[in-house]
Design a protein around this motif. Structure first.
Motif, PDB file in Angstrom:
ATOM      1  N   GLY A 469       0.852  -1.150   0.062  1.00  6.08           N
ATOM      2  CA  GLY A 469      -0.106  -0.192  -0.081  1.00  6.08           C
ATOM      3  C   GLY A 469       0.677   1.198   0.065  1.00  6.08           C
ATOM      4  O   GLY A 469       0.023   2.445  -0.222  1.00  6.08           O
ATOM      5  N   LEU A 472       0.061   3.926  -2.585  1.00  2.82           N
ATOM      6  CA  LEU A 472      -0.986   4.373  -2.720  1.00  2.82           C
ATOM      7  C   LEU A 472      -1.211   6.037  -1.954  1.00  2.82           C
ATOM      8  O   LEU A 472      -1.944   6.972  -2.341  1.00  2.82           O
ATOM      9  CB  LEU A 472      -2.015   3.652  -1.774  1.00  2.82           C
ATOM     10  CG  LEU A 472      -2.657   2.380  -2.396  1.00  2.82           C
ATOM     11  CD1 LEU A 472      -3.709   1.697  -1.556  1.00  2.82           C
ATOM     12  CD2 LEU A 472      -2.992   2.643  -3.673  1.00  2.82           C
ATOM     13  N   ARG A 476      -2.738   8.093  -4.574  1.00  3.35           N
ATOM     14  CA  ARG A 476      -4.082   8.456  -4.312  1.00  3.35           C
ATOM     15  C   ARG A 476      -4.305   9.367  -3.104  1.00  3.35           C
ATOM     16  O   ARG A 476      -5.486   9.648  -2.652  1.00  3.35           O
ATOM     17  CB  ARG A 476      -4.858   7.175  -4.021  1.00  3.35           C
ATOM     18  CG  ARG A 476      -4.898   6.112  -4.980  1.00  3.35           C
ATOM     19  CD  ARG A 476      -5.703   6.609  -6.423  1.00  3.35           C
ATOM     20  NE  ARG A 476      -6.997   6.966  -6.069  1.00  3.35           N
ATOM     21  CZ  ARG A 476      -7.967   6.982  -6.896  1.00  3.35           C
ATOM     22  NH1 ARG A 476      -7.440   7.862  -8.132  1.00  3.35           N
ATOM     23  NH2 ARG A 476      -9.267   7.433  -6.461  1.00  3.35           N
ATOM     24  N   GLY A 480      -5.989   7.126  -0.434  1.00  2.00           N
ATOM     25  CA  GLY A 480      -4.963   5.884  -0.473  1.00  2.00           C
ATOM     26  C   GLY A 480      -4.508   5.556   0.839  1.00  2.00           C
ATOM     27  O   GLY A 480      -4.440   4.418   1.369  1.00  2.00           O
ATOM     28  N   ALA A 483      -7.231   3.960   3.065  1.00  2.67           N
ATOM     29  CA  ALA A 483      -7.445   2.398   2.651  1.00  2.67           C
ATOM     30  C   ALA A 483      -6.376   1.538   3.236  1.00  2.67           C
ATOM     31  O   ALA A 483      -6.700   0.553   3.660  1.00  2.67           O
ATOM     32  CB  ALA A 483      -7.371   2.371   1.194  1.00  2.67           C
ATOM     33  N   ARG A 484      -4.971   2.209   3.331  1.00  2.00           N
ATOM     34  CA  ARG A 484      -4.145   1.301   3.599  1.00  2.00           C
ATOM     35  C   ARG A 484      -4.346   1.254   5.120  1.00  2.00           C
ATOM     36  O   ARG A 484      -3.940   0.102   5.879  1.00  2.00           O
ATOM     37  CB  ARG A 484      -2.549   1.897   3.509  1.00  2.00           C
ATOM     38  CG  ARG A 484      -1.342   1.176   3.979  1.00  2.00           C
ATOM     39  CD  ARG A 484      -0.283   1.533   3.239  1.00  2.00           C
ATOM     40  NE  ARG A 484       0.322   2.915   3.420  1.00  2.00           N
ATOM     41  CZ  ARG A 484       0.955   3.461   4.258  1.00  2.00           C
ATOM     42  NH1 ARG A 484       1.529   2.354   5.149  1.00  2.00           N
ATOM     43  NH2 ARG A 484       1.248   4.763   4.655  1.00  2.00           N
ATOM     44  N   ARG A 776     -12.676   0.466  -2.182  1.00  2.00           N
ATOM     45  CA  ARG A 776     -12.432  -0.379  -3.203  1.00  2.00           C
ATOM     46  C   ARG A 776     -10.828  -0.711  -3.159  1.00  2.00           C
ATOM     47  O   ARG A 776     -10.278  -1.848  -3.298  1.00  2.00           O
ATOM     48  CB  ARG A 776     -12.521   0.279  -4.507  1.00  2.00           C
ATOM     49  CG  ARG A 776     -13.979   0.009  -5.007  1.00  2.00           C
ATOM     50  CD  ARG A 776     -14.133   0.392  -6.408  1.00  2.00           C
ATOM     51  NE  ARG A 776     -13.628   1.761  -7.086  1.00  2.00           N
ATOM     52  CZ  ARG A 776     -14.202   2.641  -7.072  1.00  2.00           C
ATOM     53  NH1 ARG A 776     -15.505   2.924  -6.610  1.00  2.00           N
ATOM     54  NH2 ARG A 776     -13.624   4.181  -7.414  1.00  2.00           N
ATOM     55  N   TRP A 777      -9.941   0.395  -2.589  1.00  2.00           N
ATOM     56  CA  TRP A 777      -8.498   0.040  -2.611  1.00  2.00           C
ATOM     57  C   TRP A 777      -7.896  -0.817  -1.186  1.00  2.00           C
ATOM     58  O   TRP A 777      -7.192  -1.620  -1.247  1.00  2.00           O
ATOM     59  CB  TRP A 777      -7.686   1.268  -2.517  1.00  2.00           C
ATOM     60  CG  TRP A 777      -7.601   2.053  -3.536  1.00  2.00           C
ATOM     61  CD1 TRP A 777      -8.114   3.378  -4.186  1.00  2.00           C
ATOM     62  CD2 TRP A 777      -6.562   1.626  -4.706  1.00  2.00           C
ATOM     63  NE1 TRP A 777      -7.671   3.560  -5.533  1.00  2.00           N
ATOM     64  CE2 TRP A 777      -6.623   2.475  -5.826  1.00  2.00           C
ATOM     65  CE3 TRP A 777      -5.652   0.558  -4.979  1.00  2.00           C
ATOM     66  CZ2 TRP A 777      -5.953   2.453  -6.870  1.00  2.00           C
ATOM     67  CZ3 TRP A 777      -5.023   0.336  -6.002  1.00  2.00           C
ATOM     68  CH2 TRP A 777      -5.181   1.365  -6.903  1.00  2.00           C
ATOM     69  N   ALA A 834     -10.923  -5.943  -6.663  1.00  2.00           N
ATOM     70  CA  ALA A 834     -11.412  -4.836  -7.048  1.00  2.00           C
ATOM     71  C   ALA A 834     -13.032  -4.968  -7.344  1.00  2.00           C
ATOM     72  O   ALA A 834     -13.750  -4.073  -6.901  1.00  2.00           O
ATOM     73  CB  ALA A 834     -10.869  -4.179  -8.215  1.00  2.00           C
TER      74      ALA A 834
END
Length: 856
Positions: A469, A472, A476, A480, A483-484, A776-777, A834
């Motif tokens: 990650g 990201l 992102r 991102g 998400a991580r 989604r990530w 995904a």
């Protein structure tokens, strides 16, 4: 307990969606298992009925008493019986009729010039028995063969080859014979016996093309008169039969045919599907366990309040187990219905793709219903047991916490245990594949490696997610990074979610690596052993087609472009009491066209085997304590025993086989002679294209077998591997689907758990698209972790399987890693992650901000 049940029922009604993923996982696993068992029972019963109907008029079968069975074959080769026995048998009281049954290999060529069948099931030819009750085939259209060259074929073979009554085609016996179709037949009411093809000839034609000499038959079929039972008939036949010939009842013969189909196809078929059912259920176990673990974590405050109000640990645990039991029972029961549907669908699907099975109703036995039901319940309860125990241990004071605290990270105990398991797995595996090669030790090491991966999952997930990650944050931004961090929030949850996908990807990778290794092995074998320029062969395996005419090699050898052409035929004999396959060939040409490795003796002695000499591989020589000059006794299918002298011991056996004798030595004992391969070497200066064209022109007169270069021959020899992999991938798609359902379910439950947090993010400015991207990530990171672990485990297990097979076999296996295929597997795994995140992401984006913030 009543209170626990009421509590469980109210919880299930209130949170139906939480258990949707568990229900689907159990349903699919049970359905696949039940469908496999029902399909196997149905096929066995249908084949039994078909054989019973086809042979209902045969009350006794006379045949050779002894059979020679070679390794890997379930049914041995028997010597023929004299047709003169028919007259003797017909004179016995109680015999109504008797007829010789001549059976051999015969492959029809279709209207397009391509051979029909031969891709596993045998292609048979024989005499058309005129007595309709003794003939297992029934004339459906046209007439019976009356003159030489006329044949009746089973209707399924005619349809597949686009042949009809009146057509003239070629029958490979293996010598090509021009035949005219005058009738179409059925077997047991079916167009054919699965993929087996049959060509019925006149008795003189069958004796001419399918036997070594006239007056021989495979068996003699006998019909009893009125009031004579099958056993009584056999008792009357036995005293008049010569030594080495026996009589069995028609029922016993039909049962042997059914058992042969069962052992050669049905057992392998159902075992193959049962293995994948086990994989599916193993994947489902991780998904189910993860669902209950998350649900219990989310209900920490609820369970704590119950404990504070007086509920005992046992009551809280019992409530959770009851929930799991209800889900297990309902999902398993639904899975049984789904399994019956799968079996019915397979029964319709296989004929549509060219694998016709005998007709008949589905057979649903008590075992095929109770076993999947029990397995589904046990898997679901076993997966929910630890979360249920954890729920019962909830302290009443936990009700005062704002949220549940996940302390399931990479503990020191887990890290030490996992490392110890990994070391034990590595040691066991290396011992099983390198030091003392055994499949048992290698398999035990593989299981320990899988356990080590599961135990170390939470330990590795934190590091893996951070590494995977890290881009990201740059690509992102805040989305991102969130998400991580979400994926890092619960290492155990992330690892458990990814483990289901890891197992699916690991099995896919295992078969991908093993398939590539088999291809590399075949290519290595051909490149190392085959020194010719082109190979002439028929595309068949297993029982296969009829082979090629032994005269083909001689015809090719007369071409001006050809230096050497050698045909490899096949015979069977007992060598010192054990059935072995013999390679029947010209040793002089064999030594010039194949690399046999180091030859003990000399090439000159290899070329002068004569009628009493034999050449064997070094492996077989060592196992039988033989060397050059030793004597060994061979017992052939005709019952004759002869002593052979070992005149040469050679090193390599991949294409040449373990035992080599001359055609002159085999001729007195042969039945239907054929070659499985013709190797051709061109003269110096002859181009490959020119030589191949010349060989193809000659081969066209012998049934048009395939003429291929060495590379083409190696690729076609490995063609069955691609078919196997396609089937494996199709079956494993279900396991991967369950893994993806697990990811989607985990994310959905996590979103429910983080409702207030998501509401706050939206309140401080996060857009819906950013929220969807974050979820989604997170799904992609979990899938990437599972895919990476699966690829690593699959490649390792593939190496173990190849090395263990190498150690347990006389053939040398090559290990190969197919980078392109594994990259495709990785991309599919990540892409699937995904897709799994789409629905949870949409659901998260639809949350009402104010209600989310107000959520407790």
């Amino acid at each position: 307990m009543n209170a626990s049940v009421r509590l469980s029922m109210s919880s299930l009604r209130a949170h139906k969606r939480r258990f949707a993923g568990t229900f689907l996982a159990v349903f699919l696993g049970v359905a696949f298992l039940a469908g496999t068992l029902v399909m196997g029972d149905t096929l066995r019963a249908n084949f039994d009925t078909m054989f019973g109907d086809a042979t209902s008029g045969t009350d006794a079968v006379i045949r050779s008493a002894d059979a020679i069975t070679t390794p890997g074959e379930s049914q041995g080769v028997r010597q023929p019986v004299p047709t003169t026995l028919v007259e003797t048998v017909e004179a016995i009281p109680g015999v109504a009729a008797a007829a010789p049954d001549i059976q051999g290999a015969g492959q029809l060529v279709g209207a397009n010039g391509e051979a029909i069948g031969g891709k596993g099931p045998p292609t048979l030819a024989g005499n058309w028995i005129t007595d309709p009750e003794l003939n297992p085939y029934r004339l459906a259209e046209g007439r019976t063969p009356a003159r030489t060259g006329e044949v009746v074929v089973n209707r399924g073979a005619a349809d597949k080859g686009h042949l009809k009554i009146g057509d003239t085609t070629t029958l490979r016996t293996p010598d090509p014979v021009k035949v005219t179709i005058v009738g179409l037949a059925t077997f047991g009411g079916e167009d054919g016996m699965a993929q087996v093809t049959f060509t019925g000839m006149t008795q003189p034609d069958a004796e001419k093309y399918l036997t070594a000499k006239p007056g021989e038959a495979s068996t003699i079929q006998v019909r009893a008169g009125p009031g004579v039972s099958q056993q009584t008939l056999v008792d009357r036949l036995t005293p008049v039969l010569p030594k080495g010939v026996e009589a069995i009842t028609g029922q016993q013969s039909a049962q042997e045919n059914t058992d042969m189909i069962s052992s050669q196809f049905l057992t392998i078929f159902t075992t193959f599907l049962l293995v994948f059912s086990g994989i599916v259920l193993l994947v489902a176990t991780f998904s189910i366990h993860n669902t209950f673990a998350i649900v219990i974590a989310q209900r920490t405050r609820e369970n704590a309040l119950l404990r504070a109000l007086g509920a005992s640990r046992r009551q809280v645990t019992a409530a959770t187990v009851t929930e799991a039991s209800i889900v297990a029972l309902v999902a398993s029961a639904a899975g049984l219905a789904g399994g019956i549907g799968i079996a019915a669908g397979l029964k319709l699907l296989f004929p549509a793709i060219g694998f016709p099975f005998p007709g008949g109703d589905l057979v649903i036995s008590p075992l095929s219903m109770t076993l999947p039901l029990a397995v589904g319940i046990v898997v679901c309860l076993g997966s929910a047991l630890m979360p249920a125990v954890r729920a019962g241990r909830t302290a009443p004071l936990a009700a005062l916490r704002e949220t549940a605290v996940d302390q399931s990270g990479a503990s020191r105990v887990r890290a030490v245990t996992g490392t110890a398991l990994a070391a034990l797995a590595l040691g066991t595996t290396l011992t099983g594949v390198l030091i003392s090669p055994t499949l048992l030790l290698a398999g035990l090491g593989a299981v320990l490696a899988l356990l080590a991966f599961v135990v170390l999952g939470p330990v590795a997930s934190s590091t893996a997610v951070r590494v995977l990650g890290s881009p990201l944050d740059r690509l992102r931004g805040v989305t991102g990074g969130l998400a991580r961090r979400n994926a890092l929030r619960s290492p155990r949850r992330t690892a458990a979610t990814a483990s289901a996908l890891m197992i699916g990807v690991a099995v896919v990778s295992l078969f991908t690596v093993f398939g590539a290794s088999l291809k590399a092995t075949m290519d290595q074998t051909v490149s190392r052993s085959f020194a010719g320029d082109v190979a002439v062969s028929t595309p068949s395996f297993g029982a296969g087609g009829s082979g090629m005419s032994p005269r083909l090699a001689g015809a090719i050898g007369k071409l001006p472009e050809v230096d050497t052409a050698v045909g490899l035929g096949r015979g069977v004999a007992e060598v010192d009491g054990r059935g072995r396959a013999l390679t029947v060939t010209d040793p002089t040409a064999l030594a010039r066209t194949f690399d046999l490795g180091r030859v003990q003796g000399s090439l000159r002695t290899l070329r002068t085997l004569g009628t009493d000499g034999i050449a064997i591989t070094r492996t077989e020589a060592n196992s039988h304590h033989l060397t050059t000059g030793s004597k060994t006794r061979l017992t052939f299918t005709d019952g004759k025993k002869e002593t052979f002298t070992v005149r040469a011991v050679y090193g390599r056996s991949e294409l040449a086989g373990d035992y080599v004798i001359t055609r002159a030595a085999w001729a007195p004992h042969r039945t239907q002679d054929s070659d499985t391969l013709v190797a051709v070497s061109f003269k110096s200066g002859v181009s490959a294209a020119k030589g191949k064209t010349a060989v193809e022109k000659v081969a066209a007169h012998y049934g048009n077998p395939q003429v291929q270069t060495r590379q083409e021959y190696a690729q076609s020899s490995a063609g069955g591997i691609d078919m196997m992999l396609t089937l494996v991938y199709a079956l494993l798609a279900l396991a991967v689907l369950i893994a993806l359902l697990g990811i989607a379910n985990t994310l959905t439950l996590a979103i429910h758990e983080r409702t207030r947090e998501l509401g706050l993010l939206r309140a401080v400015g996060q857009t819906r698209s950013q929220l969807r991207a974050m979820v989604r990530w997170e799904s992609i990171l979990v899938a990437a972790f599972g895919t990476l672990g699966g690829l690593s485990l699959g490649a390792f297990l593939g190496w173990v399987l190849v090395k263990a097979s190498d150690g347990a076999s006389d053939s040398a296996f090559a290990f190969a890693i197919p980078p392109v295929q594994l990259v495709v597997v990785a991309l599919v795994g990540v892409s699937a992650g995904a897709l799994a995140g789409l629905r949870p992401a949409r659901r998260a984006a639809r949350l009402d901000v104010l209600r989310a913030i107000a959520t407790e």
